[in-house]
Design an enzyme around this catalytic site. Structure first.
Site, PDB file in Angstrom:
ATOM      1  CD  GLU A   1     101.770  -4.135 -43.042  1.00  0.00           C
ATOM      2  OE1 GLU A   1     101.143  -5.203 -42.960  1.00  0.00           O
ATOM      3  OE2 GLU A   1     101.376  -3.063 -42.524  1.00  0.00           O
ATOM      4  CG  ASN A  28     100.861  -6.430 -36.381  1.00  0.00           C
ATOM      5  OD1 ASN A  28     101.088  -5.308 -35.945  1.00  0.00           O
ATOM      6  ND2 ASN A  28      99.877  -6.659 -37.233  1.00  0.00           N
ATOM      7  CD  GLU A  29      96.689  -4.368 -36.028  1.00  0.00           C
ATOM      8  OE1 GLU A  29      95.936  -4.931 -36.846  1.00  0.00           O
ATOM      9  OE2 GLU A  29      96.898  -3.134 -36.050  1.00  0.00           O
ATOM     10  CE1 TYR A  74      97.504   3.300 -38.730  1.00  0.00           C
ATOM     11  CE2 TYR A  74      96.587   1.503 -37.444  1.00  0.00           C
ATOM     12  CZ  TYR A  74      97.563   1.987 -38.300  1.00  0.00           C
ATOM     13  OH  TYR A  74      98.582   1.176 -38.713  1.00  0.00           O
ATOM     14  CD  GLU A 102     100.362  -1.275 -37.162  1.00  0.00           C
ATOM     15  OE1 GLU A 102      99.250  -0.919 -37.635  1.00  0.00           O
ATOM     16  OE2 GLU A 102     100.802  -2.432 -37.254  1.00  0.00           O
ATOM     17  CD  GLN A 126     102.751   0.760 -43.444  1.00  0.00           C
ATOM     18  OE1 GLN A 126     103.420   0.558 -44.447  1.00  0.00           O
ATOM     19  NE2 GLN A 126     101.891  -0.108 -42.977  1.00  0.00           N
TER      20      GLN A 126
END
Length: 509
Positions: free
Chosen positions: A29, A176-177, A252, A308, A357
């Site tokens: 990103e 995204n999201e 996460y 992610e 990432q």
């Protein structure tokens, strides 16, 4: 010899689902020093580069057989307008990265640079389109610009910018999201947008898009159900609506609070075990989303993507809080090895995963030092490298014949030995993790339906969980040969020191 012996059966001749290589995907990103200063240093840099792309980063990632790279975000994707990043660099407008540090970017790394990076890496591009602040036409034009041959406005523009032939771009993210930084949408609103955007992301020529709808945050199974209701009828695989080929979710590993996530290198055993419990929770999440999808797609025509994942700590002291730069210890490596065992068990539905990432951000593979220009491979990098034999391999079911050792962590029980196995090209690869911070374990592998010859084992561990690599000590944690694997009457016994990751590979007989 340890007090904990775990008996496990692997039927070498009973194949399971194929483990897609794309479960080992990566994520880049426009965030901190991931792109600028990580992948891209500019053509005038003293660091060896090709078209501004840092070549030692490319070499390190090629050694992982990196299967796909997701770009440009993340949250950045839904404020990125791709036409600002094409054409002569001097003519590209400056933009403000409002999500990550409010910094100005010159757009020198855009579509052509990303595709050149993918070609250098030998990897597939995974592009996240802008649904949040973009338009259907903008995304449709980007697909056409990249993938169409012949003659059209976007084809002519691409050729004007120096690229005659179209690229192959299979993976395409529909935002995204969307529940958060991608537009703060409701599930119902996003479902309608996904259908609309997905419709106008066309297949051009023989480039067949694999559209990934922006899915849930963690355990929001309602979001998944809302999207699946748009895809097909309850309990029926008939007449699906092909606006998406996969549905994502994000998770996460954060053992602390959102405001205080914990330190990347300063932690005790209690913090460590809390982290492992959070990491193991991804198994329940994949199961939950898969169960919802099974109701509407029993034929498993839609893939599940965890695009992610990874650990998220407080940033390193003295660094920009908007850059999400964190160190990477043995603890992070064991989070990764545990995730992969879980991914392998869900290979029938889980088809894509991207660690967050790749360079200099969150649970990175590579850290680059801005002062010395040194490149450091993290412990997590080594897990990816040791596990690369699982890519596109046939999973092998692993059954335990007794309870595995476990620790009580608050109200949770953490199983401290994890393993998975696969076969490919006449070889078998077994991955084993001992998550116990203090106690070793032995695993007896009862190998049925075949034998293994030319057995080779490697281990990743260190004297303490907090160990990490730095420019001054780049090999504090690195794989080495593991000689504590012995033949038994039924297979192999593998010794696992405390807090260690081991791979065992052999030729199938």
């Amino acid at each position: 010899m340890s007090d904990h012996v775990v008996p496990a059966v692997i039927n070498l001749d009973v194949p399971g689902p194929v483990i897609s290589r794309h479960l080992y995907g990566h994520f880049a990103e426009h965030l901190g020093r991931c792109i600028y200063g990580g992948f891209y240093v500019g053509e005038d840099s003293e660091i060896p580069n090709e078209g501004g792309i840092r070549l030692d980063v490319v070499e390190a990632l090629r050694a992982l057989n990196i299967p796909n790279l997701r770009w440009p975000g993340g949250c950045f994707a839904d404020e990125y307008h791709w036409m600002d990043g094409i054409g002569p660099k001097a003519d590209r407008p400056v933009m403000v990265n409002t999500h990550w540090g409010n910094v100005e970017e010159n757009n020198h790394f855009g579509t052509h640079e990303f595709m050149a990076l993918c070609e250098l890496l030998g990897t597939e591009p995974y592009i996240s389109g802008n649904v949040g602040s973009g338009t259907v036409k903008e995304m449709s034009d980007w697909v056409e610009y990249l993938t169409r041959d012949g003659d059209s406005p976007m084809v002519r523009l691409r050729k004007q910018n120096g690229r005659e032939e179209p690229w192959k771009v299979r993976f395409w993210g529909l935002g995204n999201e969307a529940w958060g930084c991608g537009g703060n949408m409701s599930a119902q609103h996003y479902a309608a947008e996904a259908r609309r955007f997905g419709t106008y992301c066309r297949d051009h020529g023989d480039n067949k898009l694999y559209r990934v709808a922006a899915g849930a945050n963690s355990a929001d199974y309602g979001w998944t159900e809302t999207l699946m209701k748009q895809y097909g009828e309850l309990g029926c695989a008939y007449r699906p609506t092909h606006f998406m080929q996969a549905l994502s979710f994000h998770y996460y590993t954060i053992p602390g609070t959102w405001q205080d996530k914990g330190d990347a290198t300063v932690f005790d055993d209690g913090d460590y075990y809390a982290t492992m419990v959070k990491a193991a929770h991804v198994d329940e999440l994949i199961t939950g989303h898969s169960n919802v999808m099974d109701c509407y797609d029993p034929g498993k025509t839609v893939g599940l993507a965890l695009d992610e994942w990874g650990t998220w700590w407080n940033v390193e002291p003295g660094t920009n809080p908007g850059f999400l730069y964190q160190q990477n210890t043995l603890r992070d490596a064991l989070v990764a090895s545990l995730h992969f065992d879980i991914f392998h068990r869900h290979a029938g539905r889980l088809v894509l995963a991207n660690i967050a990432q790749t360079v200099n951000v969150l649970q990175a593979m590579i850290l680059t030092d801005p002062d010395t220009k040194a490149l450091v491979l993290t412990p997590t990098y080594h897990v990816f490298e040791m596990n690369k034999g699982h890519q596109d391999a046939t999973s092998l079911r692993v059954d335990l014949r007794a309870d595995a050792p476990a620790r009580q962590v608050g109200t949770d029980t953490l199983t401290t030995v994890s393993l998975s196995a696969s076969r490919k090209d006449g070889k078998v690869l077994v991955s084993l993790s001992n998550l116990d911070a203090e106690q070793p374990a032995d695993v007896d592998l009862d190998l049925r339906g075949g034998t293994l010859a030319d057995v080779r084992a490697r281990i990743l561990t260190a004297g303490k969980l907090q160990a990490h690599n730095t420019p001054d000590a780049p090999a504090t944690i690195a794989p080495r040969a593991h000689d504590q694997v012995t033949a038994t009457a039924t297979g192999l016994r593998v010794h696992l020191p405390a807090h260690s990751f081991v791979t065992v590979e052999g030729r199938l007989g």
